[in-house]
Design an enzyme around this catalytic site. Structure first.
Site, PDB file in Angstrom:
ATOM      1  N   GLU A 151       7.812  -7.351  13.897  1.00 17.73           N
ATOM      2  CA  GLU A 151       6.996  -6.453  13.384  1.00 17.73           C
ATOM      3  C   GLU A 151       6.843  -6.922  11.859  1.00 17.73           C
ATOM      4  OE1 GLU A 151       8.663  -2.235  13.432  1.00 17.73           O
ATOM      5  OE2 GLU A 151       8.498  -2.458  15.634  1.00 17.73           O
ATOM      6  N   HIS A 174       1.535   4.950   7.129  1.00 15.46           N
ATOM      7  CA  HIS A 174       1.526   4.114   8.415  1.00 15.46           C
ATOM      8  C   HIS A 174       0.075   3.429   8.591  1.00 15.46           C
ATOM      9  CE1 HIS A 174       2.103   2.222  12.236  1.00 15.46           C
ATOM     10  NE2 HIS A 174       3.413   2.331  12.016  1.00 15.46           N
ATOM     11  N   ARG A 201       3.809  -2.883   5.333  1.00 17.11           N
ATOM     12  CA  ARG A 201       2.896  -1.681   5.695  1.00 17.11           C
ATOM     13  C   ARG A 201       2.007  -1.216   4.514  1.00 17.11           C
ATOM     14  NH1 ARG A 201       6.686   2.144   8.911  1.00 17.11           N
ATOM     15  NH2 ARG A 201       6.670   0.840  11.078  1.00 17.11           N
ATOM     16  N   HIS A 215       3.300   8.913   6.802  1.00 15.90           N
ATOM     17  CA  HIS A 215       4.506   8.498   7.632  1.00 15.90           C
ATOM     18  C   HIS A 215       6.110   8.783   7.338  1.00 15.90           C
ATOM     19  CE1 HIS A 215       5.945   6.269  11.443  1.00 15.90           C
ATOM     20  NE2 HIS A 215       6.563   5.418  10.344  1.00 15.90           N
ATOM     21  N   ARG A 226       9.224   1.020   2.863  1.00 21.72           N
ATOM     22  CA  ARG A 226      10.099   0.778   3.828  1.00 21.72           C
ATOM     23  C   ARG A 226       9.695  -0.248   4.714  1.00 21.72           C
ATOM     24  NH1 ARG A 226      10.670   2.396   8.892  1.00 21.72           N
ATOM     25  NH2 ARG A 226       9.366   4.322   8.622  1.00 21.72           N
TER      26      ARG A 226
END
Ligand code: SIN
Length: 540
Positions: free
Chosen positions: A121, A238, A284, A345, A380
């Site tokens: 990811e 997100h 992100r 998100h 995060r």
């Protein structure tokens, strides 16, 4: 407001009150049950937590080529160096034991050739994301934790009870005041200590990947009780939520880009390499803002996520839930590009906490998304949140043990009559207010903010905050009240932070400059009701 008067009653007795039934709450309850009687209070049903719907997975350094130090540096780097190193170190070092324990309790993570399958990811330097049934990781973890909790005789449940407020006497938290969602009966639950694990506040935005119940309840009640909230300006958007005017913005896991999914703008062009060398696998906040820029440049409300080149068999086994969800909206992701846009998100900010969940309000502990122990910094790292819930949910028992001594049941029960019974009201325009709030936050306090947009938002929020003062008793009213108060804290903190860092982007202060950039914003409700942002220089 129409007003009536309702008396309080005392509810079931417990040593520890756990409010919220997501991953952090369940893990904490299991640990606390070794120390005493635990009562889990949850609004709605125990099967409705946000954690249950987590897709991507849980990041953990368990691969042969991985190392907790690498996971630590990825976490700190993704958080733009604002993260607290002690918290991040605990996360990565205790994470493997928490996952092994979960496996021993029956969690089935996906394997390839007999070995655990670790996915890639964004912003991870190794493939370290464990998953279950392709994209149903949250479901599998919650299944196991619920079963484990069921086996503990010390754990009892109070479903369909909305926690209206914390019970605070002489500056210490001794329990909570809850409302039965069906009968509207109000009860007081005294306890030696209260643990908030109520999750985030994504619902305050018009577009969010969060469940309907993510209404910032824990943050708002802690704030009203006088606890300090920290880093509230950092709300993660997100990058890829389904964009269809007639559907809710369902999450399309980051793992889709990890497996090779590509983002394309309205013209079909690949654009992320222009924004970051890691392209689709950039952190992100960077991917979300790049999408936003492309949407503005191409005058479109969305971009596309293209996974068609991954092949039908792979897609339907690796992402079965996402495949079925999109099909319900008439999009076959094996053949068509998926319209996506960013959506609110995750809250990096929350109730200020130490590494064992302790807050600035004695008797109150926090874990999971409601908490801000600084582990995520300004952004995060993908798939760190399930791990956070497990690690810090478990650790909270240390603080709870220290808090639990010294109060007899007679003393705790004697505190109940000291709660003043107030007149109860209902909001006549609750639904309208909820929608206006969500639109306001999306437009003015979203992915891209300016001083003007924030000032304008704050004026509305102050007005609405005054409008909802008083004691409410319906779940929908209470949620609106909580969202307005949390939104106000986010907006005040965003106004205060005059630079751009991680998930907080100010168009009028686009860079991260000035010696105070590492300062954490803090907000505490100052009597009588004005929020006060405080600056306290605390290096990372
Ligand atoms: C995702 O699957 O992209 C969401 C997981 C996370 O927020 O870390």
């Amino acid at each position: 407001m129409n007003t009536v008067t309702t008396p309080y009653r005392r509810g079931p007795e417990a040593d520890f009150l756990v409010i919220g039934s997501g991953i952090a709450g369940l893990r904490a309850a299991i640990e606390l049950s070794r120390l005493g009687q635990v009562l889990i209070v949850t609004k709605g049903s125990r099967f409705q937590s946000n954690s249950m719907y987590a897709q991507g997975g849980v990041a953990v350094a368990l691969q042969a080529d991985d190392d907790v130090h690498l996971h630590f540096s990825d976490t700190i780097r993704a958080g733009h160096q604002l993260g607290r190193e002690d918290a991040a170190r605990i996360l990565v070092e205790e994470g493997p034991a928490r996952i092994q324990e979960l496996i021993a309790w029956g969690a089935k993570f996906d394997k390839i050739g007999g070995q655990f399958a670790f996915a890639t990811e964004g912003a991870h330097s190794r493939s370290r994301v464990l998953r279950a049934r392709g994209d149903a990781t949250g479901h599998e973890i919650i299944r196991v934790l619920l079963e484990r909790a069921r086996q503990q005789s010390n754990i009892r449940w109070f479903d369909r009870h909305f926690t209206r407020d914390l019970l605070v006497v002489d500056g210490r938290c001794y329990g909570a005041i809850v409302v039965n969602e069906i009968t509207r009966d109000v009860q007081t639950l005294p306890a030696t200590c209260v643990l908030l694990t109520t999750g985030g506040a994504g619902q305050m935005y018009a577009r969010t990947t969060n469940m309907d119940n993510a209404t910032g309840d824990g943050m708002a009640m802690a704030y009203r009780a006088g606890a300090v909230l920290e880093d509230m300006e950092f709300v993660q958007f997100h990058p890829t939520a389904l964009y269809l005017p007639s559907s809710p913005p369902c999450l399309l896991s980051e793992a889709m880009r990890g497996e090779g999914g590509i983002l394309r703008n309205r013209k079909g062009e690949v654009f992320l390499p222009r924004y970051h060398p890691a392209a689709e696998l950039a952190p992100r906040d960077i991917v979300a803002r790049a999408i936003w820029s492309e949407m503005v440049l191409t005058r479109s409300r969305h971009v596309y996520l293209d996974v068609t080149h991954l092949g039908k068999d792979f897609i339907t086994t690796r992402f079965p839930t996402i495949y079925q969800t999109c099909l319900r909206f008439d999009i076959d992701i094996t053949e068509e590009w998926i319209p996506v846009s960013p959506s609110a998100h995750y809250c990096m900010g929350g109730v200020k906490a130490g590494i064992d969940g302790e807050t600035t309000l004695p008797g109150l502990l926090v874990a999971g998304e409601v908490a801000c122990n600084g582990v995520h910094g300004a952004n995060r790292l993908a798939s760190n949140s399930l791990l956070e819930g497990l690690v810090f949910g478990c650790r909270v028992a240390r603080s709870a043990a220290a808090l639990s001594g010294g109060f007899s049941r007679t003393y705790l029960n004697s505190l109940v009559p000291r709660v003043v019974t107030e007149p109860v009201g209902t909001l006549e325009d609750s639904e309208k207010l909820r929608n206006s709030l969500r639109r306001l936050m999306w437009e003015n306090v979203g992915l891209v903010r300016t001083g003007d947009s924030l000032v304008q938002a704050l004026a509305w929020l102050v007005r609405w905050d005054r409008h909802i003062q008083g004691t409410l008793q319906m779940r929908s009213d209470l949620e609106v009240k909580n969202m307005i108060q949390v939104a106000r804290c986010v907006t005040e903190a965003a106004l205060w932070r005059e630079n751009s860092l991680g998930a907080h982007y100010r168009e009028d202060f686009p860079t991260c400059t000035g010696p105070a950039w590492k300062t954490h914003s803090q907000i505490r409700r100052a009597p009588p009701s004005e929020a006060t942002p405080l600056a306290s220089p605390q290096a990372g």
